[in-house]
Design a protein around this motif. Structure first.
Motif, mmCIF file in Angstrom:
data_model
loop_
_atom_site.group_PDB
_atom_site.id
_atom_site.type_symbol
_atom_site.label_atom_id
_atom_site.label_comp_id
_atom_site.label_asym_id
_atom_site.label_seq_id
_atom_site.Cartn_x
_atom_site.Cartn_y
_atom_site.Cartn_z
ATOM 1 N N SER A 187 -2.373 16.058 -20.259
ATOM 2 C CA SER A 187 -1.843 16.439 -20.467
ATOM 3 C C SER A 187 -1.539 17.368 -20.217
ATOM 4 O O SER A 187 -1.991 18.700 -18.720
ATOM 5 C CB SER A 187 -2.648 17.097 -21.788
ATOM 6 O OG SER A 187 -3.725 17.687 -21.075
ATOM 7 N N GLY A 188 -0.337 18.596 -20.250
ATOM 8 C CA GLY A 188 0.459 19.687 -19.418
ATOM 9 C C GLY A 188 0.833 19.701 -18.292
ATOM 10 O O GLY A 188 0.914 20.633 -17.330
ATOM 11 N N GLY A 189 1.103 18.213 -18.590
ATOM 12 C CA GLY A 189 1.762 18.326 -16.798
ATOM 13 C C GLY A 189 0.981 18.388 -15.674
ATOM 14 O O GLY A 189 1.466 18.766 -14.128
ATOM 15 N N ARG A 190 -0.501 18.127 -15.893
ATOM 16 C CA ARG A 190 -1.202 18.504 -14.717
ATOM 17 C C ARG A 190 -2.004 16.617 -14.280
ATOM 18 O O ARG A 190 -1.276 15.984 -15.164
ATOM 19 C CB ARG A 190 -2.803 18.811 -15.385
ATOM 20 C CG ARG A 190 -2.056 20.645 -15.453
ATOM 21 C CD ARG A 190 -2.962 21.450 -16.017
ATOM 22 N NE ARG A 190 -3.866 20.570 -17.482
ATOM 23 C CZ ARG A 190 -4.882 21.070 -18.723
ATOM 24 N NH1 ARG A 190 -5.566 21.494 -17.978
ATOM 25 N NH2 ARG A 190 -4.248 20.445 -19.596
ATOM 26 N N VAL A 191 -2.780 16.548 -12.533
ATOM 27 C CA VAL A 191 -2.632 15.370 -12.455
ATOM 28 C C VAL A 191 -4.634 15.632 -12.531
ATOM 29 O O VAL A 191 -5.434 16.107 -11.938
ATOM 30 C CB VAL A 191 -1.806 14.946 -11.177
ATOM 31 C CG1 VAL A 191 -3.200 14.213 -10.830
ATOM 32 C CG2 VAL A 191 -0.481 15.598 -11.385
ATOM 33 N N ILE A 228 5.406 14.610 -12.538
ATOM 34 C CA ILE A 228 4.480 15.770 -13.473
ATOM 35 C C ILE A 228 5.817 16.500 -14.506
ATOM 36 O O ILE A 228 5.787 17.382 -15.384
ATOM 37 C CB ILE A 228 3.861 16.878 -12.419
ATOM 38 C CG1 ILE A 228 4.901 17.509 -12.380
ATOM 39 C CG2 ILE A 228 2.678 16.287 -11.810
ATOM 40 C CD1 ILE A 228 4.329 18.769 -11.970
ATOM 41 N N GLY A 229 7.057 16.247 -14.374
ATOM 42 C CA GLY A 229 7.890 16.491 -15.700
ATOM 43 C C GLY A 229 8.672 17.824 -14.933
ATOM 44 O O GLY A 229 8.598 17.826 -13.918
ATOM 45 N N GLU A 230 10.149 18.045 -14.625
ATOM 46 C CA GLU A 230 11.027 19.342 -14.725
ATOM 47 C C GLU A 230 11.414 18.932 -13.383
ATOM 48 O O GLU A 230 11.048 19.185 -12.270
ATOM 49 C CB GLU A 230 9.903 20.376 -14.408
ATOM 50 C CG GLU A 230 8.932 20.802 -15.872
ATOM 51 C CD GLU A 230 8.786 22.323 -15.573
ATOM 52 O OE1 GLU A 230 8.556 22.789 -15.087
ATOM 53 O OE2 GLU A 230 8.084 23.306 -16.530
ATOM 54 N N SER A 231 11.541 17.675 -13.245
ATOM 55 C CA SER A 231 11.845 16.435 -12.184
ATOM 56 C C SER A 231 11.232 16.897 -10.579
ATOM 57 O O SER A 231 11.685 17.159 -9.349
ATOM 58 C CB SER A 231 13.497 17.550 -12.039
ATOM 59 O OG SER A 231 14.705 17.013 -13.161
ATOM 60 N N ARG A 232 10.050 17.216 -11.202
ATOM 61 C CA ARG A 232 8.774 16.913 -10.055
ATOM 62 C C ARG A 232 7.901 15.834 -9.895
ATOM 63 O O ARG A 232 7.367 15.643 -10.704
ATOM 64 C CB ARG A 232 8.054 18.668 -9.574
ATOM 65 C CG ARG A 232 9.532 20.207 -9.219
ATOM 66 C CD ARG A 232 7.760 20.872 -9.331
ATOM 67 N NE ARG A 232 7.749 21.407 -10.487
ATOM 68 C CZ ARG A 232 6.702 22.126 -10.550
ATOM 69 N NH1 ARG A 232 6.522 22.970 -9.359
ATOM 70 N NH2 ARG A 232 5.641 22.687 -11.178
ATOM 71 N N THR A 233 7.558 15.443 -8.887
ATOM 72 C CA THR A 233 7.132 14.131 -8.691
ATOM 73 C C THR A 233 5.935 14.592 -7.292
ATOM 74 O O THR A 233 6.325 14.656 -6.393
ATOM 75 C CB THR A 233 7.298 12.814 -8.153
ATOM 76 O OG1 THR A 233 8.670 12.496 -9.402
ATOM 77 C CG2 THR A 233 6.932 11.937 -7.568
ATOM 78 N N VAL A 234 4.543 14.636 -7.802
ATOM 79 C CA VAL A 234 4.209 15.284 -7.116
ATOM 80 C C VAL A 234 3.300 13.954 -5.696
ATOM 81 O O VAL A 234 2.634 13.072 -6.231
ATOM 82 C CB VAL A 234 2.394 16.030 -7.391
ATOM 83 C CG1 VAL A 234 1.735 16.081 -6.513
ATOM 84 C CG2 VAL A 234 3.175 16.990 -8.420
ATOM 85 N N LEU A 235 3.717 14.472 -4.552
ATOM 86 C CA LEU A 235 2.676 13.615 -3.948
ATOM 87 C C LEU A 235 1.294 13.889 -2.738
ATOM 88 O O LEU A 235 0.625 15.056 -2.660
ATOM 89 C CB LEU A 235 3.440 12.777 -1.856
ATOM 90 C CG LEU A 235 2.563 11.860 -1.823
ATOM 91 C CD1 LEU A 235 4.321 10.859 -0.661
ATOM 92 C CD2 LEU A 235 2.178 12.586 -0.243
ATOM 93 N N ALA A 273 1.009 -1.411 -0.126
ATOM 94 C CA ALA A 273 0.223 -0.137 0.078
ATOM 95 C C ALA A 273 0.527 1.179 0.068
ATOM 96 O O ALA A 273 0.667 2.458 0.377
ATOM 97 C CB ALA A 273 -0.879 0.570 1.301
ATOM 98 N N HIS A 274 1.884 1.787 -0.876
ATOM 99 C CA HIS A 274 2.634 2.214 -0.826
ATOM 100 C C HIS A 274 2.720 3.286 -2.078
ATOM 101 O O HIS A 274 2.152 2.585 -2.742
ATOM 102 C CB HIS A 274 4.373 1.898 -0.734
ATOM 103 C CG HIS A 274 4.136 0.606 -1.530
ATOM 104 N ND1 HIS A 274 4.123 -0.754 -1.329
ATOM 105 C CD2 HIS A 274 5.337 0.623 -2.376
ATOM 106 C CE1 HIS A 274 5.186 -1.047 -1.975
ATOM 107 N NE2 HIS A 274 5.533 -0.057 -2.967
ATOM 108 N N ALA A 275 3.270 4.173 -2.415
ATOM 109 C CA ALA A 275 3.284 4.243 -3.957
ATOM 110 C C ALA A 275 4.678 4.384 -4.482
ATOM 111 O O ALA A 275 5.160 4.380 -3.823
ATOM 112 C CB ALA A 275 2.620 6.022 -3.120
ATOM 113 N N CYS A 276 4.720 4.605 -5.968
ATOM 114 C CA CYS A 276 5.708 5.186 -6.928
ATOM 115 C C CYS A 276 5.374 5.538 -8.075
ATOM 116 O O CYS A 276 4.196 5.318 -8.089
ATOM 117 C CB CYS A 276 6.288 3.449 -6.896
ATOM 118 S SG CYS A 276 5.355 2.998 -8.121
ATOM 119 N N CYS A 277 6.549 5.943 -8.578
ATOM 120 C CA CYS A 277 5.758 6.674 -9.825
ATOM 121 C C CYS A 277 7.408 6.880 -10.540
ATOM 122 O O CYS A 277 8.854 6.513 -9.504
ATOM 123 C CB CYS A 277 5.583 7.353 -10.120
ATOM 124 S SG CYS A 277 6.636 9.232 -9.266
ATOM 125 N N SER A 278 8.045 6.730 -11.654
ATOM 126 C CA SER A 278 9.364 7.050 -12.599
ATOM 127 C C SER A 278 9.162 7.780 -12.047
ATOM 128 O O SER A 278 8.909 8.983 -12.580
ATOM 129 C CB SER A 278 9.012 5.915 -13.831
ATOM 130 O OG SER A 278 8.253 6.969 -14.386
#
Length: 438
Positions: A347-351, A289-296, A228-233
């Protein structure tokens, strides 16, 4: 002095022209594409020539590709009327509709034979296909099956699932799986005996368009077992994981990064410690979301509370750590708090956030847009047209390469309450598509 006066006359005289507008259109386009939207709109108000220039469909098509992605532009062209050409589309209006996205449309996909109902599985869009693995099902059992369905770019309303018969991870649910470059990487999870795992698996496409799993060699250091953890590339060689439920049943708050070797033969795990950082939690999401940023976003905390906070992980070389995303006080905060939701890059780096459940285990069916690109801090609830899917939690969702279509499968839904049953909760086996209406 005479020379100075002559120069002034050239600038201020009646037949003088602006140095900016003397630049060729191609060069001006190149300059404008380096500017944020607000600066382009300000430039447009300079004179009649700049107004005409900034109304160019060519410019706005390029801005759509820059801000929303080339694959999004290709999808718009493909979805337009066969008699329409790219040059006949109103790209200025399309840009505004993408920027101010306020609705989606859902429709069911027909599949005559496919994965059984389940929740807490994994679902990824990879090489034009949907790839599903594992999950939990009726009776508290885990599943160890891998399914693949070719989607491509035709967006048909039927899919054909095929089960992959090959060695792979043992049965589990609550694991994580992410697309990293040309492969899929799976980590952890929980089996039906409650045992947490910390093995790392990799899947690659073979020459005959099938996929095969193998256990990835990661050396002596690995994150503690969890589910039940979270992950992404976070790029073509790294995967980020955070939190989850550990061996003792407590919620974790640690952050780990997996580095894959160039030939994908092995990987190395490294723990990242930074302050401040998100509190321990499970059932949350990570979205790059790109630009070296990952949203939690969201999840369930140590006190069993359901969270509504937003963080982003900065994976740039200069700063490897967490940053809290602060919003103005909002009346919608209570509606945002959730666990077991999905959060997909569009699209557009949105979530795009869908479903989940609140602290009372009330499942949700709402869609929310989160946009923190270019200094924005936007939460927007989207209207849903067409088919109305059931409220659900612990489903899985993934977007196609264009970021305009989202595929959702399974989850826990409210069923019909039967006699002698404590609740009407059941596992779902439905596959449906969410389309951005632009």
């Amino acid at each position: 002095m005479a020379a100075s006066g002559t120069s002034t006359d050239r600038i201020n005289g009646d037949d003088a022209s602006s140095l900016i507008t003397d630049i060729s259109h191609d060069h001006l386009f190149s300059i404008l594409l380096l500017l944020p939207l607000e600066s382009i709109l300000s430039f447009a108000m300079t004179c009649k020539k700049t107004i005409t220039l900034t109304r160019s469909h060519t410019l706005w098509k390029s801005l759509c590709a820059r801000d929303w992605g080339h694959s999004t532009v290709d999808t718009i062209i493909t979805a337009s009327s066969p008699s329409s050409s790219s040059s006949s589309l109103d790209w200025n209006r399309l840009y505004q509709r993408l920027r101010n996205l306020d609705r989606v449309s859902c429709f069911e996909l027909t599949d005559t034979f496919g994965p059984s109902p389940r929740a807490s599985h994994s679902l990824n869009f990879f090489s034009g296909c949907l790839l599903l693995f594992g999950g939990g099902c009726e009776g508290g059992r885990h599943l160890d099956d891998t399914w693949i369905a070719y989607v491509g770019d035709s967006y048909k309303r039927t899919v054909t699932w095929q089960r992959i018969i090959s060695g792979g991870p043992s049965g589990r649910f609550g694991h994580s799986c992410a697309v990293i470059g040309s492969c899929l990487v799976l980590f952890g999870g929980i089996n039906d005996s409650g045992m947490r795992q910390n093995d790392t698996w990799i899947a690659q496409e073979e020459n005959n368009s099938t996929f095969s799993w193998r256990l990835l060699e990661v050396g002596p250091v690995a994150p503690p077992p969890r589910g039940a953890h979270a992950c992404c590339s976070i790029d073509n060689r790294r995967m980020l994981i955070h939190g989850g439920i550990g061996l003792s049943g407590t919620r974790l708050g640690d952050t780990w990064v997996l580095f894959l070797s160039e030939n994908l033969s092995f990987g190395t795990w490294h723990q990242t410690v930074s302050h401040p950082a998100p509190s321990p939690r499970s059932g949350h999401t990570l979205t790059c979301i790109g630009e070296s940023r990952t949203v939690l976003f969201g999840g369930r905390g140590m006190g069993y509370e359901v969270l509504d906070d937003v963080w982003y992980f900065d994976s740039s070389e200069e700063h490897l750590g967490w940053v809290a995303v602060l919003f103005e006080p909002m009346d919608i905060a209570a509606a945002l708090a959730r666990v077991g939701h999905s959060a997909s890059l569009i699209s557009g780096g949105r979530v795009l956030i869908y479903g989940g459940e609140d602290s009372y285990r009330h499942r949700k069916d709402d869609f929310w847009l989160l946009d923190i690109q270019h200094g924005r801090r936007v939460w927007r609830r989207l209207k849903c047209e067409g088919y109305q899917p059931r409220s659900r939690s612990f489903h899985r969702a993934c977007a196609d390469e264009s970021g305009c279509y989202l595929y959702v499968f399974g989850g826990m839904v409210d069923g019909i309450l039967q006699p002698a049953e404590p609740s009407g909760l059941r596992f779902d086996g439905q596959l449906f598509v969410v389309e951005l209406l632009i």
